[in-house]
Design a protein around this motif. Structure first.
Motif, short mmCIF file in Angstrom:
data_model
loop_
_atom_site.label_atom_id
_atom_site.label_comp_id
_atom_site.label_asym_id
_atom_site.label_seq_id
_atom_site.Cartn_x
_atom_site.Cartn_y
_atom_site.Cartn_z
N UNK A 206 -39.85 -56.76 -33.12
CA UNK A 206 -39.33 -58.02 -33.64
C UNK A 206 -40.37 -58.89 -34.31
N UNK A 207 -41.51 -58.31 -34.67
CA UNK A 207 -42.58 -59.11 -35.28
C UNK A 207 -42.73 -58.76 -36.76
N UNK A 208 -43.92 -58.97 -37.27
CA UNK A 208 -44.16 -58.78 -38.70
C UNK A 208 -44.61 -57.37 -39.04
N UNK A 209 -44.56 -56.46 -38.06
CA UNK A 209 -44.94 -55.08 -38.34
C UNK A 209 -46.42 -54.83 -38.38
N UNK A 210 -47.22 -55.78 -37.93
CA UNK A 210 -48.67 -55.63 -37.93
C UNK A 210 -49.08 -54.55 -36.94
N UNK A 211 -49.90 -53.61 -37.39
CA UNK A 211 -50.32 -52.49 -36.56
C UNK A 211 -51.65 -52.80 -35.88
N UNK A 212 -51.78 -52.27 -34.68
CA UNK A 212 -53.05 -52.39 -33.97
C UNK A 212 -54.02 -51.33 -34.49
N UNK A 213 -55.24 -51.36 -33.99
CA UNK A 213 -56.18 -50.28 -34.27
C UNK A 213 -55.72 -49.03 -33.53
N UNK A 214 -56.37 -47.92 -33.78
CA UNK A 214 -56.01 -46.67 -33.11
C UNK A 214 -56.81 -46.52 -31.82
N UNK A 215 -56.17 -45.89 -30.83
CA UNK A 215 -56.79 -45.73 -29.51
C UNK A 215 -56.50 -44.34 -28.98
N UNK A 216 -57.27 -43.98 -27.95
CA UNK A 216 -57.05 -42.69 -27.28
C UNK A 216 -55.86 -42.76 -26.32
N UNK A 217 -55.64 -43.95 -25.74
CA UNK A 217 -54.60 -44.10 -24.72
C UNK A 217 -54.10 -45.54 -24.74
N UNK A 218 -52.80 -45.72 -24.56
CA UNK A 218 -52.20 -47.05 -24.46
C UNK A 218 -51.25 -47.05 -23.27
N UNK A 219 -51.41 -48.01 -22.37
CA UNK A 219 -50.48 -48.13 -21.25
C UNK A 219 -50.34 -49.61 -20.88
N UNK A 220 -49.24 -49.94 -20.20
CA UNK A 220 -48.98 -51.31 -19.78
C UNK A 220 -49.38 -51.51 -18.33
N UNK A 221 -49.67 -52.75 -17.99
CA UNK A 221 -49.97 -53.08 -16.60
C UNK A 221 -48.71 -52.90 -15.75
N UNK A 222 -48.88 -52.43 -14.54
CA UNK A 222 -47.73 -52.17 -13.67
C UNK A 222 -47.00 -53.44 -13.29
N UNK A 223 -47.72 -54.57 -13.18
CA UNK A 223 -47.12 -55.81 -12.68
C UNK A 223 -46.88 -56.85 -13.76
N UNK A 224 -47.49 -56.70 -14.92
CA UNK A 224 -47.27 -57.62 -16.03
C UNK A 224 -47.11 -56.79 -17.30
N UNK A 225 -45.86 -56.59 -17.70
CA UNK A 225 -45.56 -55.70 -18.82
C UNK A 225 -45.99 -56.26 -20.16
N UNK A 226 -46.40 -57.53 -20.21
CA UNK A 226 -46.91 -58.10 -21.46
C UNK A 226 -48.39 -57.78 -21.68
N UNK A 227 -49.02 -57.15 -20.71
CA UNK A 227 -50.43 -56.79 -20.82
C UNK A 227 -50.54 -55.30 -21.13
N UNK A 228 -51.21 -54.98 -22.25
CA UNK A 228 -51.42 -53.59 -22.66
C UNK A 228 -52.90 -53.25 -22.58
#
Length: 654
Positions: A206-228
């Motif tokens: 739902x944003x402007x389509x801005x892409x992050x940099x590339x990474x080896x792994x991406x996961x969310x925090x178990x207790x706060x899903x807004x934290x990657x």
């Protein structure tokens, strides 16, 4: 009954139902259905038994035909084919395709399987007349990813590669958003993660389509899903995906969200705190300091709030508990203002209002600590006797003291008393040299010169004296009792008033009434000091509490408490005693005698009386005596025997 069978040949007469432009839905006299071009009078497609859906807004006809029904344990499934006719452009788009997946209603977005190539084709009614239409593209799979408002996102697969498809019922033209070139596309809470050649990047939904940099792994925090957590090499980059903001980076082995200072309802702003682990040890890192370092562009190293040197870090009331080598310490505060007590204590308790108890060798130091002020013990080498909501009693060198702390009133009473007991909020009975007095907010309002002090008051609908507007006290000096009272204003200094100059032999406080006895009379007063009854001094008056399941009486309301006056039972309400109905108001009584003891069992309820006595009678004499003594000491089950009275009576002399 006569029966005649005939064969009706197909005739060129039809029942016409719905018009869209030059096309009409028709039904023949034999029940077959189809579409007719009314300009050319030509039938469109084969006539068959179809179920037709009209989309006059989109100008489509959808004709469904069931090709198979099956059932497993009465769970019916249906396979069907569909013919889709574009009435605006007067052409058949789909004929005989099997419906595989319907992602929205009325064929807005549907996965169809072609009878020609056996592949899946995506029909999007909002894109089918535009250049963004991908219906002719054969697909291996079409998967639903998520919906947001009027937007639907699908993942399409060709030869093992995936792309992202966008559908909107208001035709915000995008359709195939990405090339079909990714190894995986998945949604994690509010981000879409793309994987290609073992590298990952994400976009916020739902944003402007801005892409992050590339990474080896991406996961969310178990207790706060807004934290990657985005890992690249030996660095972990921490993002607040709701705010689309990089919070910090660290070379820790592991990182875990702990809490956030600031507005707890605002996901965008605040100081985020994380526990980090490196080489098996734990520390703390915060976002605020590292944000400033990053924004300044100084190239300074990442700043840790607490270096990873602890065996464990625990979130607790008042701060963080730091554990190392079997000892415990404390962290209080935030990124800029904080206090650290290194682990050297056996235990720590948060007492409220910035007070802490730090334990060593069975004793504790009690004092305040805050982010601006280091811990400074006000009481040392003591033991906490009892902790209340707003105060605690402690013992030091065999004597008891008090600590008041509620944010408004802080006061420490030195350990000078033999015992201290809490009778209501902010009110404590002090005992010193076998004499007793009363303290309120650190002020002695009844001198420590009485043999006994007991307290009572009007409970109302509450279960505690702390809510009573007026507290009454029985002050015993020698053999006589004085009746006193004070207004329970809690934070306001108040003085004790003596109710009268009269003294009594006994004063008993019950939930609704108080009973004052002298040598001649028993006086029953309410808590407005109104005399309700004056009875002979020999009158027996006791109170009982009914079990909770029997609280309510439809006619009388709540009747949880009742009173026994010389064997007759009464409810009390609004200044009146109402006699409890019993069979002829008889009191059933049985006395059990042993060589040394005599016990009386009484009840106005014959069934309760007989049931209890039957239990005692079934035991041998020694066991029965033991049971009676135990029930006297521990009390009778009020659930089983709500009206029963068991008491010792004087042994009759011959």
């Amino acid at each position: 009954m006569k029966k005649t069978s005939t064969i009706v040949k197909e005739k060129n007469t039809y029942e016409i139902d719905v018009f869209i432009n030059n096309t009409a839905y028709i039904k023949s006299v034999t029940g077959k259905t189809g579409l007719l071009n009314i300009k050319t009078n030509q039938i469109i497609g084969d006539m068959d038994n179809y179920h037709t859906i009209y989309d006059t807004h989109g100008q489509f006809y959808y004709q469904e035909k069931t090709i198979e029904k099956s059932s497993e344990e009465n769970n019916w499934t249906t396979r069907k084919t569909v013919r889709i006719f574009d009435a605006l452009n007067e052409r058949i788009l789909v004929d005989g395709f099997e419906v595989v997946k319907e992602f929205s209603s009325q064929y807005d977005l549907t996965a169809l399987k072609s009878p020609i190539d056996g592949k899946l084709h995506l029909f999007d009614k909002y894109a089918c007349r535009k250049h963004t239409n991908i219906f002719d593209m054969p697909l291996d799979d079409i998967e639903y990813l998520f919906s947001e408002y009027n937007d639907t996102y699908l993942v399409v697969t060709v030869n093992g590669k995936k792309g992202l498809y966008y559908h909107n019922c208001y035709d915000k033209t995008l359709s195939l958003i990405t090339p079909i070139e990714f190894d995986n596309i998945e949604k994690l809470h509010n981000i879409i993660v793309y994987t290609k050649n073992n590298q990952k990047y994400f976009e916020c939904t739902g944003r402007d389509g801005k892409k992050s940099s590339t990474f080896d792994e991406i996961k969310l925090d178990d207790n706060n899903k807004n934290i990657a957590y985005c890992k690249k090499g030996n660095q972990i980059y921490v993002y607040n995906t709701e705010a689309q903001e990089l919070l910090l980076s660290t070379d820790a082995d592991e990182i875990k969200y702990m809490y956030k200072n600031g507005d707890s309802y605002n996901d965008y702003h605040g100081d985020f705190f994380f526990e980090i682990m490196k080489n098996g040890k734990y520390g703390v890192i915060s976002s605020e300091i590292n944000n400033e370092i990053r924004k300044a562009g100084t190239g300074a190293k990442v700043s840790t709030l607490l270096p990873p040197k602890y065996d464990e870090i625990e979130i607790a009331r008042g701060g963080l508990y730091l554990k190392k080598d079997g000892k415990i310490g404390l962290f209080i505060g935030g990124s800029y203002h904080n206090q650290v007590i290194e682990p050297k204590y056996d235990d720590i308790d948060f007492l409220g209002y910035n007070y802490f108890a730090l334990y060593s060798n069975g004793l504790c130091d009690i004092g305040k600590a805050s982010s601006y002020n280091p811990f400074k013990p006000n009481i040392t080498n003591c033991k906490i006797v009892e902790d209340f909501d707003n105060a605690l009693t402690y013992k030091k060198n065999g004597k008891c003291g008090l600590l008041f702390a509620d944010g408004r009133h802080d006061e420490i009473i030195p350990p000078e008393y033999d015992s201290i007991s809490n009778v209501a909020k902010y009110y404590f009975i002090l005992s010193q040299n076998n004499k007793k007095g009363l303290m309120h907010l650190g002020k002695i309002i009844i001198p420590v010169e009485y043999d006994e002090i007991s307290v009572g008051g009007q409970y109302g609908k509450y279960s505690s004296l702390k809510d009573s507007e007026v507290l009454y006290f029985s002050l015993k000096n020698g053999k006589k009792h004085e009746l006193a009272k004070l207004h329970n204003w809690q934070y306001v200094d108040t003085d004790v008033e003596f109710v009268s100059n009269h003294t009594f032999d006994t004063i008993d406080f019950f939930r609704d009434v108080m009973v004052c006895k002298d040598q001649v009379h028993s006086y029953i007063y309410d808590y407005n000091e109104k005399l309700l009854k004056s009875l002979p001094a020999s009158t027996s008056i006791t109170a009982y509490e009914r079990p909770y399941e029997d609280d309510y009486d439809e006619k009388r309301g709540y009747r949880k408490y009742f009173y026994c006056i010389d064997g007759v039972y009464y409810y009390y309400k609004d200044g009146k005693f109402e006699e409890v109905y019993t069979e002829n108001n008889d009191l059933y009584s049985t006395i059990y005698e042993t060589d040394t003891e005599s016990f009386e069992v009484r009840s106005y309820n014959k069934d309760e009386h007989d049931s209890f006595c039957s239990t005692i009678d079934s035991q041998k004499d020694a066991e029965a005596e033991k049971s009676l003594i135990e029930m006297l000491e521990k009390g009778i089950s009020r659930k089983d025997y709500p009206t029963l009275v068991l008491r010792r009576v004087s042994k009759q002399k011959n």
